[in-house]
Write a protein that holds these residues in place. Structure first.
Motif, mmCIF file in Angstrom:
data_model
loop_
_atom_site.group_PDB
_atom_site.id
_atom_site.type_symbol
_atom_site.label_atom_id
_atom_site.label_comp_id
_atom_site.label_asym_id
_atom_site.label_seq_id
_atom_site.Cartn_x
_atom_site.Cartn_y
_atom_site.Cartn_z
ATOM 1 N N ARG A 1 -20.251 53.996 52.746
ATOM 2 C CA ARG A 1 -18.940 54.252 53.342
ATOM 3 C C ARG A 1 -17.957 53.173 52.893
ATOM 4 O O ARG A 1 -18.337 52.039 52.618
ATOM 5 C CB ARG A 1 -19.029 54.195 54.883
ATOM 6 N N ASN A 2 -16.674 53.532 52.831
ATOM 7 C CA ASN A 2 -15.628 52.530 52.620
ATOM 8 C C ASN A 2 -15.471 51.716 53.888
ATOM 9 O O ASN A 2 -15.650 52.218 55.007
ATOM 10 C CB ASN A 2 -14.298 53.202 52.287
ATOM 11 N N ASP A 3 -15.118 50.453 53.722
ATOM 12 C CA ASP A 3 -14.885 49.567 54.867
ATOM 13 C C ASP A 3 -13.402 49.554 55.207
ATOM 14 O O ASP A 3 -12.555 49.440 54.312
ATOM 15 C CB ASP A 3 -15.356 48.148 54.532
ATOM 16 N N HIS B 1 -11.617 46.726 53.831
ATOM 17 C CA HIS B 1 -11.649 46.659 52.356
ATOM 18 C C HIS B 1 -12.590 45.578 51.824
ATOM 19 O O HIS B 1 -12.385 45.049 50.737
ATOM 20 C CB HIS B 1 -10.234 46.420 51.803
ATOM 21 N N VAL C 1 -16.678 49.164 49.322
ATOM 22 C CA VAL C 1 -16.339 50.583 49.227
ATOM 23 C C VAL C 1 -17.621 51.378 49.035
ATOM 24 O O VAL C 1 -18.691 50.815 48.786
ATOM 25 C CB VAL C 1 -15.359 50.874 48.058
ATOM 26 N N ASN C 2 -17.504 52.690 49.159
ATOM 27 C CA ASN C 2 -18.619 53.585 48.923
ATOM 28 C C ASN C 2 -19.132 53.374 47.496
ATOM 29 O O ASN C 2 -18.410 53.608 46.530
ATOM 30 C CB ASN C 2 -18.129 55.031 49.109
#
Length: 441
Positions: free
Chosen positions: A283-285, A288, A291-292
């Protein structure tokens, strides 16, 4: 959740918003299809529903599976009766736009069933019952999965191919094809050109020589992730590497709440980790930090979190939530609602000494070992693997590329040659293409 779009992405978004055209958004790996879809989901003023062919793909875009949304039977649908209750008819009657992600995995029969379902629910004879269809995908990457002999015979008898673009509905519904061209993943023009050659099966001896020379470099002592063709290879690599680490395995069981259905989970139901484990983020955070597709190394395992080193900095990773949604129509507000009907809680991590090329879809890596095994068995597989990399400097090959490793589906070539593709960075005004069904056979 708003996103700053590149000019060509913005042009496509405006075309979707301002027209009723049926649109296929395509483009090479790394051109920002997912970014545009995410922006559309959060910024559109239309009544939209988002769906995808598989449970995991639907979870990743916050939508429903196609079969669940339209209540369609599994397998070949053909001309069989479609059952619709009043709530489903109300929902389908309120839709402005249906968005399909990963449409390259959707077969022609299912597209025709969507068309018929919408016509029935809305009691309108025009294609898709007057609903706009917007599709995202790259047919050079993910093909539809063929079924058994009877299913293959059905498609051979009724359709030019299994692909979505050969559905019968396109014979009367013009399809506008928008092609994103600005590649955001790679920045080296020479490497971009090589990937384009692999994508279209135009690899010369010179290009193959460059790729093989780069990939023949010795793998570092701390090897990067391996992208392999087969699940058993990936599982074996990950299991051996985890077992070789000192210490005791810490097991994290996912929490599954609500009507999840099936076992197509977006992460491991039982995640096994140790300090030193190579992991990939799923998953993206929001802050930031990753990221995935980011790869890191576990430094500590705790009860409520996992500490992962990303580029020399430790981050505490909490559990993530994936929500399964269901669309309903609210008679009170006269709008389509997206309700959460299930939740999957797990650390957004997967062991990443190796991953299948299929599961690397959408990911970006600084370095990877590409293991094509004894042979490549799916069109686009080599292109997907190579195009995950940011640069040629990160490529390691388990064996040299061979001509038979470059497979391109000829039905895709036929369709893409016959379609009028709009490159919005050059021509931002939407231009209608011929119906896909009228492309050369």
């Amino acid at each position: 959740m708003s996103t700053t779009l590149a000019p060509e992405q913005q042009a496509i978004f405006e075309a979707i918003e301002s027209t009723r055209e049926h649109i296929f958004v395509t483009g090479r790996a790394g051109t920002g299809k997912s970014t545009l879809l995410n922006h559309l989901a959060w910024s559109t003023e239309k009544q939209i529903v988002i769906c995808a062919p598989t449970g995991v793909a639907a979870l990743n875009v916050g939508g429903q599976t196609i079969h669940s949304l339209f209540r369609l039977p599994i397998g070949i649908i053909g001309d069989q009766d479609l059952e619709q209750d009043a709530p489903l008819r109300k929902l389908l009657g309120a839709i402005d736009t249906v968005v399909i992600d990963e449409v390259s995995m959707v077969n022609a029969d299912l597209i025709d069933a969507i068309d018929r379902s919408l016509r029935i629910a809305r009691q309108r004879k025009e294609p898709f019952g007057g609903v706009q269809l917007v599709m995202f995908g790259d047919p050079y990457q993910l093909p539809p999965v063929p079924g058994d002999g009877d299913e293959r015979a059905f498609f051979a008898d009724r359709y030019a191919s299994m692909w979505f673009f050969d559905a019968k509905v396109w014979e009367s519904a013009p399809l506008t094809v928008y092609e994103l061209t600005d590649i955001h993943r790679q920045h080296d023009d020479e490497f971009k050109a090589m990937l384009t050659a692999v994508r279209h099966n135009r690899v010369t001896a010179e290009i193959a020589g460059h790729l093989n020379a780069a990939g023949a470099r010795p793998v570092p002592a701390n090897p990067p992730i391996t992208l392999a063709t087969r699940n058993d290879s990936v599982n074996s690599i990950n299991a051996r590497a985890l077992a070789a680490l000192p210490g005791t395995v810490k097991r994290y069981k996912a929490e599954v709440n609500g009507e999840f259905g099936g076992r197509a989970f977006p992460a491991d139901e039982l995640l096994e980790l140790k300090p030193g484990a190579h992991v990939m983020f799923l998953r993206n955070d929001a802050e930031h930090r990753w990221v995935n597709g980011t790869v890191g190394e576990v430094t500590r395992v705790k009860t409520t979190s996992v500490i992962v080193d990303v580029d020399g900095e430790d981050w505490e990773v909490p559990r993530a939530s994936w929500e399964r949604n269901r669309y309903t129509y609210s008679t009170a507000t006269k709008t389509i609602k997206r309700d959460v009907v299930a939740e999957f809680l797990q650390f957004p991590l997967r062991l990443a000494w190796a991953v299948t090329i299929h599961k690397s879809q959408g990911k970006t890596y600084d370095a990877a070992v590409v293991d094509l095994g004894a042979r490549v068995f799916a069109a686009g597989q080599t292109y997907v693997a190579l195009s995950r990399l940011r640069s040629l400097d990160g490529l390691y090959l388990s064996r040299p590329l061979r001509p038979r490793d470059i497979l391109v589906d000829q039905d895709v070539v036929r369709f893409m040659r016959g379609a009028v593709r709009i490159r919005p960075s050059v021509s931002p005004l939407p231009v209608q293409s011929p119906a896909a069904g009228s492309s050369p056979r």
